[in-house]
Motif scaffolding. Structure first.
Motif, PDB file in Angstrom:
ATOM      1  N   GLN A  75       5.254  -2.325  -9.916  1.00 49.89           N
ATOM      2  CA  GLN A  75       5.659  -3.740  -9.526  1.00 49.89           C
ATOM      3  C   GLN A  75       7.451  -3.618  -9.359  1.00 49.89           C
ATOM      4  O   GLN A  75       7.897  -2.698 -10.169  1.00 49.89           O
ATOM      5  N   GLY A  76       7.768  -4.565  -8.479  1.00 51.89           N
ATOM      6  CA  GLY A  76       9.249  -4.606  -8.258  1.00 51.89           C
ATOM      7  C   GLY A  76       9.465  -4.182  -6.588  1.00 51.89           C
ATOM      8  O   GLY A  76       8.561  -3.605  -6.042  1.00 51.89           O
ATOM      9  N   TYR A  77      10.541  -4.553  -6.432  1.00 46.77           N
ATOM     10  CA  TYR A  77      10.702  -4.332  -4.729  1.00 46.77           C
ATOM     11  C   TYR A  77      10.827  -2.991  -4.276  1.00 46.77           C
ATOM     12  O   TYR A  77       9.680  -2.873  -3.476  1.00 46.77           O
ATOM     13  N   GLN A  78      11.668  -2.196  -4.909  1.00 50.24           N
ATOM     14  CA  GLN A  78      11.517  -1.006  -4.148  1.00 50.24           C
ATOM     15  C   GLN A  78      10.323  -0.144  -4.652  1.00 50.24           C
ATOM     16  O   GLN A  78       9.757   0.771  -3.953  1.00 50.24           O
ATOM     17  N   PRO A  79       9.780   0.033  -5.949  1.00 53.67           N
ATOM     18  CA  PRO A  79       8.808   0.513  -6.402  1.00 53.67           C
ATOM     19  C   PRO A  79       7.453   0.373  -5.488  1.00 53.67           C
ATOM     20  O   PRO A  79       6.610   1.158  -5.305  1.00 53.67           O
ATOM     21  N   THR A  80       7.308  -1.000  -5.209  1.00 56.44           N
ATOM     22  CA  THR A  80       6.176  -1.393  -4.277  1.00 56.44           C
ATOM     23  C   THR A  80       6.058  -0.818  -2.955  1.00 56.44           C
ATOM     24  O   THR A  80       5.201  -0.162  -2.347  1.00 56.44           O
ATOM     25  N   LEU A  81       7.395  -0.712  -2.501  1.00 60.67           N
ATOM     26  CA  LEU A  81       7.621  -0.131  -0.964  1.00 60.67           C
ATOM     27  C   LEU A  81       7.395   1.350  -1.122  1.00 60.67           C
ATOM     28  O   LEU A  81       6.711   1.824  -0.329  1.00 60.67           O
ATOM     29  N   ASP A  82       7.997   1.844  -2.201  1.00 66.13           N
ATOM     30  CA  ASP A  82       7.512   3.236  -2.353  1.00 66.13           C
ATOM     31  C   ASP A  82       6.402   3.826  -2.708  1.00 66.13           C
ATOM     32  O   ASP A  82       5.653   4.930  -2.120  1.00 66.13           O
ATOM     33  N   ALA A  83       5.463   2.884  -3.322  1.00 64.85           N
ATOM     34  CA  ALA A  83       4.017   3.525  -3.752  1.00 64.85           C
ATOM     35  C   ALA A  83       3.031   3.213  -2.520  1.00 64.85           C
ATOM     36  O   ALA A  83       2.000   3.888  -2.539  1.00 64.85           O
ATOM     37  N   ILE A  84       3.196   2.309  -1.509  1.00 69.45           N
ATOM     38  CA  ILE A  84       2.121   1.833  -0.797  1.00 69.45           C
ATOM     39  C   ILE A  84       1.916   3.210   0.269  1.00 69.45           C
ATOM     40  O   ILE A  84       0.659   3.819   0.331  1.00 69.45           O
ATOM     41  N   GLU A  85       2.777   4.131   0.384  1.00 72.98           N
ATOM     42  CA  GLU A  85       2.436   5.355   1.159  1.00 72.98           C
ATOM     43  C   GLU A  85       1.319   6.315   0.650  1.00 72.98           C
ATOM     44  O   GLU A  85       0.574   6.739   1.088  1.00 72.98           O
ATOM     45  N   GLY A  86       1.586   6.269  -0.826  1.00 69.06           N
ATOM     46  CA  GLY A  86       0.728   7.111  -1.511  1.00 69.06           C
ATOM     47  C   GLY A  86      -0.687   6.629  -1.582  1.00 69.06           C
ATOM     48  O   GLY A  86      -1.645   7.061  -1.535  1.00 69.06           O
ATOM     49  N   GLN A  87      -0.580   5.422  -1.822  1.00 73.29           N
ATOM     50  CA  GLN A  87      -2.075   4.820  -1.647  1.00 73.29           C
ATOM     51  C   GLN A  87      -2.820   4.849  -0.373  1.00 73.29           C
ATOM     52  O   GLN A  87      -3.969   5.011  -0.380  1.00 73.29           O
ATOM     53  N   LEU A  88      -1.902   4.716   0.736  1.00 75.28           N
ATOM     54  CA  LEU A  88      -2.607   4.777   2.292  1.00 75.28           C
ATOM     55  C   LEU A  88      -3.054   6.404   2.366  1.00 75.28           C
ATOM     56  O   LEU A  88      -3.808   6.674   2.978  1.00 75.28           O
ATOM     57  N   ASP A  89      -2.327   7.394   1.702  1.00 80.97           N
ATOM     58  CA  ASP A  89      -2.663   8.698   1.864  1.00 80.97           C
ATOM     59  C   ASP A  89      -4.041   8.833   1.135  1.00 80.97           C
ATOM     60  O   ASP A  89      -4.942   9.534   1.556  1.00 80.97           O
ATOM     61  N   ALA A  90      -3.929   8.165  -0.073  1.00 80.80           N
ATOM     62  CA  ALA A  90      -5.187   8.665  -0.873  1.00 80.80           C
ATOM     63  C   ALA A  90      -6.593   7.932  -0.132  1.00 80.80           C
ATOM     64  O   ALA A  90      -7.557   8.377  -0.250  1.00 80.80           O
ATOM     65  N   LEU A  91      -6.355   6.756   0.460  1.00 79.30           N
ATOM     66  CA  LEU A  91      -7.503   6.122   1.138  1.00 79.30           C
ATOM     67  C   LEU A  91      -7.755   6.454   2.609  1.00 79.30           C
ATOM     68  O   LEU A  91      -8.692   6.264   3.246  1.00 79.30           O
ATOM     69  N   GLN A  92      -6.807   7.809   2.926  1.00 82.38           N
ATOM     70  CA  GLN A  92      -7.068   8.364   4.382  1.00 82.38           C
ATOM     71  C   GLN A  92      -7.044   7.349   5.523  1.00 82.38           C
ATOM     72  O   GLN A  92      -7.805   7.403   6.344  1.00 82.38           O
ATOM     73  N   THR A  93      -5.914   6.565   5.275  1.00 82.52           N
ATOM     74  CA  THR A  93      -5.857   5.397   6.481  1.00 82.52           C
ATOM     75  C   THR A  93      -4.256   5.183   6.403  1.00 82.52           C
ATOM     76  O   THR A  93      -3.463   5.290   5.743  1.00 82.52           O
ATOM     77  N   ASP A  94      -3.892   4.521   7.880  1.00 82.71           N
ATOM     78  CA  ASP A  94      -2.504   4.259   8.185  1.00 82.71           C
ATOM     79  C   ASP A  94      -2.344   2.675   7.541  1.00 82.71           C
ATOM     80  O   ASP A  94      -0.977   2.483   7.682  1.00 82.71           O
ATOM     81  N   TYR A  95      -3.313   2.089   7.336  1.00 80.13           N
ATOM     82  CA  TYR A  95      -3.055   0.433   6.862  1.00 80.13           C
ATOM     83  C   TYR A  95      -4.430   0.180   6.007  1.00 80.13           C
ATOM     84  O   TYR A  95      -5.475   0.931   6.178  1.00 80.13           O
TER      85      TYR A  95
END
Length: 303
Positions: free
Chosen positions: A98-118
């Protein structure tokens, strides 16, 4: 617990209705939760759920199984011939991100794990003190960029939800809260209604205390349904979204067979009367902090 209709198979799956969120997005009213499920079990359960007609899958980085969910999604799509657009995938911002930049940074890894673009819905898992507004501002950017089709929150009480509404630009589409026959959180639900925020129930079955309740059992017997099916029907008739968890296919199917009966006003009121406002999570111990390990130390193991 015995299930009616003998051994269940996916041959006569019912159509799951949708609710329309405040941004116009349609969300299935019943889905599959994977809390406290390993990557291996999550993959298997998600694959089965998609094959059995589920489209809403709810996970979180805190659960540690986004990769398994992603694999299960791919297996389910392959088995059914469905496309990514046929599904509604929810994940959540981890407290430690949580926090502004950490949230922006984390989403890409989560999308990669879920194998989706959104994801269809991105939720803030907890309102971490001192961070949740900045986290929300980052989520608004993720939403604007199309990496989430809707954004919302989890576990927000009246005080924190009011503060978020005062400081954000986007009204949350969803507030996912603990809700079942033993806890109703009426004040939170009232505020959500005022702002057209969809309430989604986690722990919708309320664990053993609700599933073994003799009052609900009597209602279930009258409808030739299980207690779990009656509880889910009670929540659905209130307009809630529900995400029961199971890794057993018979229960995954049974949890979906809740659209072929209706509870009477008297039966609805009887279940309402069971409320004790008893949380599975002890909020005073959690203290709305940024515990990087999540809140599992304070959770009773309830489905």
């Amino acid at each position: 617990m015995a299930y009616n209709k003998g051994t269940l198979t996916g041959g006569d799956i019912m159509t799951i209705p949708t609710v329309t969120l405040n941004n116009g997005l349609k969300m299935p009213q019943l889905g599959m939760g994977v809390w406290k499920t390993s990557n291996r079990d999550a993959k298997q359960a998600v694959t089965m759920a998609i094959k059995d007609g589920y489209t809403l899958i709810d996970t979180a980085k805190q659960y540690g199984n986004e990769a398994g969910v992603g694999e299960g999604i791919q297996e389910g799509l392959k088995a059914t011939g469905k496309s990514r657009e046929d599904l509604f995938i929810t994940t959540k911002v981890f407290n430690g991100d949580q926090g502004y930049q950490p949230t922006l940074d984390a989403i890409e890894g989560q999308l990669d794990a879920l194998q989706t673009d959104y994801v269809d819905l991105l939720l803030m898992h907890w309102p971490v003190n001192g961070l949740y507004n900045a986290t929300w501002w980052a989520m608004e950017e993720i939403y604007a960029a199309g990496k989430a089709k809707a954004i919302g929150v989890c576990n927000f009480n009246v005080e924190r939800l009011s503060d978020l509404l005062d400081n954000g630009s986007v009204v949350p589409a969803v507030n996912q809260i603990e809700f079942n026959p033993r806890i109703h959180q009426d004040d939170v639900r009232d505020l959500c209604r005022q702002h057209n925020i969809q309430v989604e129930a986690w722990s919708p079955l309320g664990g053993g205390a609700a599933l073994s309740n003799p009052t609900i059992q009597t209602i279930a017997d009258a409808h030739q349904k299980t207690v779990a099916q009656v509880i889910l029907r009670w929540e659905l008739q209130q307009g809630l979204v529900v995400i029961p968890k199971s890794v057993h296919e018979e229960r995954i199917i049974a949890n979906q067979r809740v659209f072929d009966f209706t509870l009477t006003d008297t039966e609805m009121a009887t279940i309402f009367s069971l409320n004790t406002e008893e949380h599975a999570i002890w909020y005073d111990k959690f203290k709305w902090s940024g515990n990087p390990n999540g809140v599992d130390d304070y959770i009773d193991n309830r489905d």
